[in-house]
Design a protein around this motif. Structure first.
Motif, PDB file in Angstrom:
ATOM      1  N   ASN A 133       0.818  -1.208   0.000  1.00 19.17           N
ATOM      2  CA  ASN A 133       0.000   0.000   0.000  1.00 19.17           C
ATOM      3  C   ASN A 133       0.859   1.269   0.000  1.00 19.17           C
ATOM      4  O   ASN A 133       0.639   2.182   0.800  1.00 19.17           O
ATOM      5  CB  ASN A 133      -0.980  -0.019   1.178  1.00 19.17           C
ATOM      6  N   VAL A 134       1.854   1.277  -0.888  1.00 16.94           N
ATOM      7  CA  VAL A 134       2.716   2.453  -1.060  1.00 16.94           C
ATOM      8  C   VAL A 134       2.735   2.826  -2.537  1.00 16.94           C
ATOM      9  O   VAL A 134       2.343   2.043  -3.401  1.00 16.94           O
ATOM     10  CB  VAL A 134       4.161   2.202  -0.555  1.00 16.94           C
ATOM     11  N   ARG A 135       3.223   4.014  -2.820  1.00 18.93           N
ATOM     12  CA  ARG A 135       3.333   4.462  -4.209  1.00 18.93           C
ATOM     13  C   ARG A 135       4.413   3.655  -4.930  1.00 18.93           C
ATOM     14  O   ARG A 135       5.410   3.238  -4.329  1.00 18.93           O
ATOM     15  CB  ARG A 135       3.681   5.941  -4.256  1.00 18.93           C
ATOM     16  N   HIS A 136       4.205   3.489  -6.218  1.00 22.89           N
ATOM     17  CA  HIS A 136       5.142   2.752  -7.070  1.00 22.89           C
ATOM     18  C   HIS A 136       6.552   3.343  -6.954  1.00 22.89           C
ATOM     19  O   HIS A 136       7.538   2.604  -6.820  1.00 22.89           O
ATOM     20  CB  HIS A 136       4.636   2.803  -8.519  1.00 22.89           C
ATOM     21  N   GLN A 137       6.652   4.671  -6.996  1.00 28.29           N
ATOM     22  CA  GLN A 137       7.964   5.329  -6.918  1.00 28.29           C
ATOM     23  C   GLN A 137       8.652   5.049  -5.577  1.00 28.29           C
ATOM     24  O   GLN A 137       9.860   4.808  -5.529  1.00 28.29           O
ATOM     25  CB  GLN A 137       7.821   6.840  -7.146  1.00 28.29           C
ATOM     26  N   SER A 138       7.882   5.063  -4.495  1.00 27.22           N
ATOM     27  CA  SER A 138       8.454   4.762  -3.178  1.00 27.22           C
ATOM     28  C   SER A 138       8.988   3.329  -3.147  1.00 27.22           C
ATOM     29  O   SER A 138      10.056   3.063  -2.598  1.00 27.22           O
ATOM     30  CB  SER A 138       7.409   4.932  -2.083  1.00 27.22           C
ATOM     31  N   MET A 139       8.220   2.409  -3.746  1.00 27.23           N
ATOM     32  CA  MET A 139       8.641   1.008  -3.776  1.00 27.23           C
ATOM     33  C   MET A 139       9.908   0.859  -4.601  1.00 27.23           C
ATOM     34  O   MET A 139      10.803   0.104  -4.232  1.00 27.23           O
ATOM     35  CB  MET A 139       7.511   0.151  -4.354  1.00 27.23           C
ATOM     36  N   ARG A 140      10.008   1.597  -5.704  1.00 27.59           N
ATOM     37  CA  ARG A 140      11.224   1.547  -6.531  1.00 27.59           C
ATOM     38  C   ARG A 140      12.462   1.948  -5.728  1.00 27.59           C
ATOM     39  O   ARG A 140      13.525   1.356  -5.899  1.00 27.59           O
ATOM     40  CB  ARG A 140      11.090   2.447  -7.757  1.00 27.59           C
ATOM     41  N   LEU A 141      12.325   2.945  -4.856  1.00 30.76           N
ATOM     42  CA  LEU A 141      13.462   3.385  -4.033  1.00 30.76           C
ATOM     43  C   LEU A 141      13.894   2.279  -3.072  1.00 30.76           C
ATOM     44  O   LEU A 141      15.095   2.012  -2.908  1.00 30.76           O
ATOM     45  CB  LEU A 141      13.106   4.657  -3.260  1.00 30.76           C
ATOM     46  N   VAL A 142      12.918   1.642  -2.429  1.00 26.75           N
ATOM     47  CA  VAL A 142      13.224   0.547  -1.502  1.00 26.75           C
ATOM     48  C   VAL A 142      13.888  -0.600  -2.266  1.00 26.75           C
ATOM     49  O   VAL A 142      14.915  -1.136  -1.844  1.00 26.75           O
ATOM     50  CB  VAL A 142      11.945   0.051  -0.777  1.00 26.75           C
ATOM     51  N   VAL A 143      13.306  -0.963  -3.402  1.00 24.87           N
ATOM     52  CA  VAL A 143      13.837  -2.050  -4.226  1.00 24.87           C
ATOM     53  C   VAL A 143      15.260  -1.731  -4.677  1.00 24.87           C
ATOM     54  O   VAL A 143      16.148  -2.595  -4.630  1.00 24.87           O
ATOM     55  CB  VAL A 143      12.901  -2.315  -5.435  1.00 24.87           C
ATOM     56  N   GLY A 144      15.487  -0.493  -5.078  1.00 28.25           N
ATOM     57  CA  GLY A 144      16.828  -0.099  -5.510  1.00 28.25           C
ATOM     58  C   GLY A 144      17.866  -0.297  -4.422  1.00 28.25           C
ATOM     59  O   GLY A 144      18.963  -0.812  -4.681  1.00 28.25           O
ATOM     60  N   GLN A 145      17.515   0.090  -3.204  1.00 30.77           N
ATOM     61  CA  GLN A 145      18.452  -0.081  -2.084  1.00 30.77           C
ATOM     62  C   GLN A 145      18.684  -1.560  -1.788  1.00 30.77           C
ATOM     63  O   GLN A 145      19.817  -1.983  -1.547  1.00 30.77           O
ATOM     64  CB  GLN A 145      17.922   0.642  -0.836  1.00 30.77           C
ATOM     65  N   LEU A 146      17.636  -2.350  -1.814  1.00 27.77           N
ATOM     66  CA  LEU A 146      17.783  -3.785  -1.564  1.00 27.77           C
ATOM     67  C   LEU A 146      18.619  -4.459  -2.650  1.00 27.77           C
ATOM     68  O   LEU A 146      19.398  -5.366  -2.352  1.00 27.77           O
ATOM     69  CB  LEU A 146      16.400  -4.455  -1.460  1.00 27.77           C
ATOM     70  N   GLU A 147      18.496  -3.990  -3.882  1.00 30.81           N
ATOM     71  CA  GLU A 147      19.328  -4.524  -4.970  1.00 30.81           C
ATOM     72  C   GLU A 147      20.792  -4.165  -4.766  1.00 30.81           C
ATOM     73  O   GLU A 147      21.671  -5.018  -4.929  1.00 30.81           O
ATOM     74  CB  GLU A 147      18.857  -3.969  -6.320  1.00 30.81           C
ATOM     75  N   ILE A 148      21.044  -2.906  -4.403  1.00 29.85           N
ATOM     76  CA  ILE A 148      22.424  -2.457  -4.155  1.00 29.85           C
ATOM     77  C   ILE A 148      23.070  -3.308  -3.072  1.00 29.85           C
ATOM     78  O   ILE A 148      24.241  -3.674  -3.166  1.00 29.85           O
ATOM     79  CB  ILE A 148      22.451  -0.955  -3.772  1.00 29.85           C
ATOM     80  N   GLY A 202      22.416  -6.323  -2.467  1.00 28.51           N
ATOM     81  CA  GLY A 202      22.474  -7.722  -2.890  1.00 28.51           C
ATOM     82  C   GLY A 202      21.461  -8.619  -2.208  1.00 28.51           C
ATOM     83  O   GLY A 202      21.637  -9.835  -2.164  1.00 28.51           O
ATOM     84  N   LEU A 203      20.376  -8.027  -1.689  1.00 27.85           N
ATOM     85  CA  LEU A 203      19.381  -8.800  -0.955  1.00 27.85           C
ATOM     86  C   LEU A 203      18.259  -9.310  -1.851  1.00 27.85           C
ATOM     87  O   LEU A 203      17.577 -10.273  -1.507  1.00 27.85           O
ATOM     88  CB  LEU A 203      18.804  -7.965   0.187  1.00 27.85           C
ATOM     89  N   ILE A 204      18.058  -8.642  -2.977  1.00 25.96           N
ATOM     90  CA  ILE A 204      17.083  -9.096  -3.965  1.00 25.96           C
ATOM     91  C   ILE A 204      17.720  -9.013  -5.341  1.00 25.96           C
ATOM     92  O   ILE A 204      18.717  -8.321  -5.543  1.00 25.96           O
ATOM     93  CB  ILE A 204      15.770  -8.274  -3.934  1.00 25.96           C
ATOM     94  N   ASP A 205      17.124  -9.728  -6.284  1.00 25.76           N
ATOM     95  CA  ASP A 205      17.587  -9.699  -7.670  1.00 25.76           C
ATOM     96  C   ASP A 205      16.361  -9.763  -8.570  1.00 25.76           C
ATOM     97  O   ASP A 205      15.243  -9.963  -8.093  1.00 25.76           O
ATOM     98  CB  ASP A 205      18.535 -10.868  -7.932  1.00 25.76           C
ATOM     99  N   LYS A 206      16.596  -9.583  -9.865  1.00 23.08           N
ATOM    100  CA  LYS A 206      15.508  -9.574 -10.848  1.00 23.08           C
ATOM    101  C   LYS A 206      15.597 -10.780 -11.757  1.00 23.08           C
ATOM    102  O   LYS A 206      16.676 -11.313 -11.993  1.00 23.08           O
ATOM    103  CB  LYS A 206      15.607  -8.327 -11.725  1.00 23.08           C
TER     104      LYS A 206
END
Length: 142
Positions: free
Chosen positions: A61-76, A78-82
């Motif tokens: 229940n967050v904005r897409h852009q906010s989720m992108r920021l969280v995802v970006g940090q988690l990718e940096i 190395g906690l998640i991948d695509k």
């Protein structure tokens, strides 16, 4: 339902919301675990498997852009991948890496240990029985 029981329910609801929120923030801080947004995102991926950014944003229940920021940090970190989304070649799904799963497990264990330590230090045997009963009641609210 009488108006006094409605007031009591509202008072209880607000008190419970505040107490649980404070408790969770305090435990996270004491256990030095990831931010709520990171932790909730990792937990969602752990429970539900690979999801798109849009699906994560919707479930949290967050904005897409906010989720992108969280995802970006988690990718940096190395906690998640695509991976490619087999249902929609234009999008990607995010999944937990082994490091992400390990960090999530360590964070959960640290929070559990923090809670157990407080129970041992601060609660009598009678308090522990009361807490056990309260947990069952809270579970009925879920």
């Amino acid at each position: 339902m009488s108006s006094s029981s409605q007031i009591d329910a509202l008072t209880l609801a607000e008190t419970l919301r505040h107490a649980l929120g404070s408790f969770i923030r305090d435990i996270r801080s004491g256990a030095q675990t990831p931010t709520t947004s990171q932790s909730e995102t990792l937990s969602l991926l752990d429970r539900e498997g690979p999801l798109s950014v849009a699906q994560l944003a919707d479930r949290r229940n967050v904005r897409h852009q906010s989720m992108r920021l969280v995802v970006g940090q988690l990718e940096i970190e190395g906690l998640i991948d695509k991976m490619p989304n087999p249902a929609d070649r234009r999008s990607e799904l995010l999944f937990l890496t082994e490091e992400g799963r390990a960090r999530l497990t360590r964070a959960r264990q640290a929070r559990t240990a923090q809670i157990a330590e407080r129970i041992e230090e601060r609660l009598s045997e009678e308090d522990r029985r009361t807490l056990e009963a309260a947990i069952r009641i809270i579970e009925r609210l879920c």
